[in-house]
Write an enzyme that holds these catalytic residues in place. Structure first.
Site, PDB file in Angstrom:
ATOM      1  N   ASP A  72      76.987  74.277  10.950  1.00 62.47           N
ATOM      2  CA  ASP A  72      76.979  73.187  10.195  1.00 62.47           C
ATOM      3  C   ASP A  72      77.940  73.539   8.807  1.00 62.47           C
ATOM      4  O   ASP A  72      78.151  74.860   8.660  1.00 62.47           O
ATOM      5  CB  ASP A  72      75.535  72.690   9.689  1.00 62.47           C
ATOM      6  N   ASN A 141      61.385  70.771   7.450  1.00 66.01           N
ATOM      7  CA  ASN A 141      60.857  69.391   8.178  1.00 66.01           C
ATOM      8  C   ASN A 141      61.246  69.451   9.418  1.00 66.01           C
ATOM      9  O   ASN A 141      61.368  68.420  10.320  1.00 66.01           O
ATOM     10  CB  ASN A 141      61.769  68.290   7.299  1.00 66.01           C
ATOM     11  N   HIS A 143      64.042  70.446  10.743  1.00 68.39           N
ATOM     12  CA  HIS A 143      65.394  70.465  11.396  1.00 68.39           C
ATOM     13  C   HIS A 143      66.017  71.602  11.716  1.00 68.39           C
ATOM     14  O   HIS A 143      65.594  72.654  11.373  1.00 68.39           O
ATOM     15  CB  HIS A 143      66.365  69.652  10.128  1.00 68.39           C
ATOM     16  N   GLU A 148      68.537  66.264  11.073  1.00 68.30           N
ATOM     17  CA  GLU A 148      67.287  65.951  10.193  1.00 68.30           C
ATOM     18  C   GLU A 148      66.319  65.064  11.325  1.00 68.30           C
ATOM     19  O   GLU A 148      66.781  64.700  12.520  1.00 68.30           O
ATOM     20  CB  GLU A 148      67.563  64.860   9.141  1.00 68.30           C
TER      21      GLU A 148
HETATM   22  C1  GLP Z   1      69.854  74.648   6.026  1.00 68.85           C
HETATM   23  C2  GLP Z   1      70.489  74.852   7.228  1.00 68.85           C
HETATM   24  C3  GLP Z   1      69.844  75.414   8.564  1.00 68.85           C
HETATM   25  C4  GLP Z   1      68.631  76.318   8.092  1.00 68.85           C
HETATM   26  C5  GLP Z   1      67.822  75.434   7.157  1.00 68.85           C
HETATM   27  C6  GLP Z   1      66.759  76.618   6.730  1.00 68.85           C
HETATM   28  O1  GLP Z   1      69.615  73.029   6.027  1.00 68.85           O
HETATM   29  N1  GLP Z   1      71.332  73.693   7.499  1.00 68.85           N
HETATM   30  O2  GLP Z   1      70.765  75.950   9.453  1.00 68.85           O
HETATM   31  O3  GLP Z   1      68.035  76.700   9.320  1.00 68.85           O
HETATM   32  O4  GLP Z   1      68.571  75.072   5.953  1.00 68.85           O
HETATM   33  O5  GLP Z   1      67.255  77.329   5.820  1.00 68.85           O
HETATM   34  P1  GLP Z   1      66.459  78.641   5.315  1.00 68.85           P
HETATM   35  O6  GLP Z   1      66.646  79.625   6.084  1.00 68.85           O
HETATM   36  O7  GLP Z   1      67.068  79.029   3.950  1.00 68.85           O
HETATM   37  O8  GLP Z   1      64.952  78.235   4.913  1.00 68.85           O
END
Ligand code: GLP
Length: 261
Positions: A72, A141, A143, A148
């Site tokens: 992404d 959440n 995702h 989402e």
């Molecule tokens: C972002 C990214 C995801 C990631 C998520 C959790 O939204 N788009 O790919 O897995 O956050 O991030 P973190 O590892 O910082 O908790």
């Protein structure tokens, strides 16, 4: 897909985030060593940082033949913006391994026609032969990528609106006072499920509810990560904190959990 068609991801629980991250780095390093022309799907966020650091420190395997697709990118951030995932990947991995720049791909959040860019990204993944090994994190959440809650499990690469909880969680990556963009370009859940193998890394107590929902809750769009139970080759690496809400006895009964190191 009814219950009998669902799969049980292998779950490996580690005493610490460091041990879980090191185990994921080992999987990726071994894949690159044994299949030098492998195609990886890569994630960003705080969770994979130690995986990339470990891969760089290992330094044994050449990345020259590896192709990488990121999950992404924010819409509206230039690739040199410090909070862009393009910048994250350069700083935390690509500038420190011998991957060919032309083999690293990140959705184009600056495209004039976002829908066209989304379709082009999806086509490039397909034209490249698909993703061999997809690394995922998980949002609080549930995702995956920026899919989402409410995202269809057969969704493809597209522009999505970020929830307030995601914006709040990711604000830490932005300069003081700067709001994260409201939308992002993300591989769809269907795109992710098209990978031949998936590794999910989840660490920390903040992910415990999402991990439990993904692995033992209903399989539906309310929990994007629950879609992973539609895939036959998923391994979840987590620390004890992220595994804290799992019904371990139920999982042990299915043979899917390994309380590792
Ligand atoms: C972002 C990214 C995801 C990631 C998520 C959790 O939204 N788009 O790919 O897995 O956050 O991030 P973190 O590892 O910082 O908790």
């Amino acid at each position: 897909m009814n219950a009998k068609d669902l799969h049980r991801p292998a779950i490996r629980i580690f005493r610490s985030a460091e041990l879980a991250s090191e185990a994921v780095a080992n999987v990726i390093a071994e894949r690159i060593r044994s299949v030098p022309a492998t195609t990886l799907g890569l994630a960003t966020g705080a969770t994979p940082r130690l995986v990339y650091k470990t891969l760089i420190e290992r330094g044994r395997a050449s990345w020259r033949g590896v192709r990488c697709f990121n999950l992404d990118e924010y819409v509206g951030l230039t690739p040199d913006h410090p909070a862009s995932f393009a910048c994250y990947m350069r700083d935390l991995l690509f500038n420190h391994v011998d991957v060919e720049p032309g083999r690293t791909h990140i959705p184009d959040g600056m495209a004039v026609d976002i829908d066209k860019a989304a379709k082009a990204y999806e086509q490039l993944i397909s034209d490249s032969g698909g993703i061999d090994l997809q690394l995922l994190g998980i949002g609080r959440n549930g995702h995956i990528g920026f899919n989402e809650p409410g995202s269809a499990h057969d969704s493809r690469t597209r522009e999505v609106r970020l929830t307030q909880s995601t914006i709040d969680a990711n604000r830490r990556d932005f300069p003081e006072g700067q709001e994260p963009p409201a939308t992002a370009l993300t591989m769809g859940i269907g795109t992710i499920l098209g990978s031949r193998e998936i590794v999910l890394l989840a660490t920390g107590a903040a992910k415990a509810e999402a991990v439990a929902a993904a692995l033992q809750g209903p399989v539906n769009p309310d929990c994007p990560a629950s879609a992973l139970r539609r895939h036959a080759a998923v391994t979840v690496f987590c620390d004890q904190a992220a595994a804290a809400r799992l019904d371990i006895e139920q999982l042990k009964g299915t043979g899917s959990v390994h309380a590792a190191a």
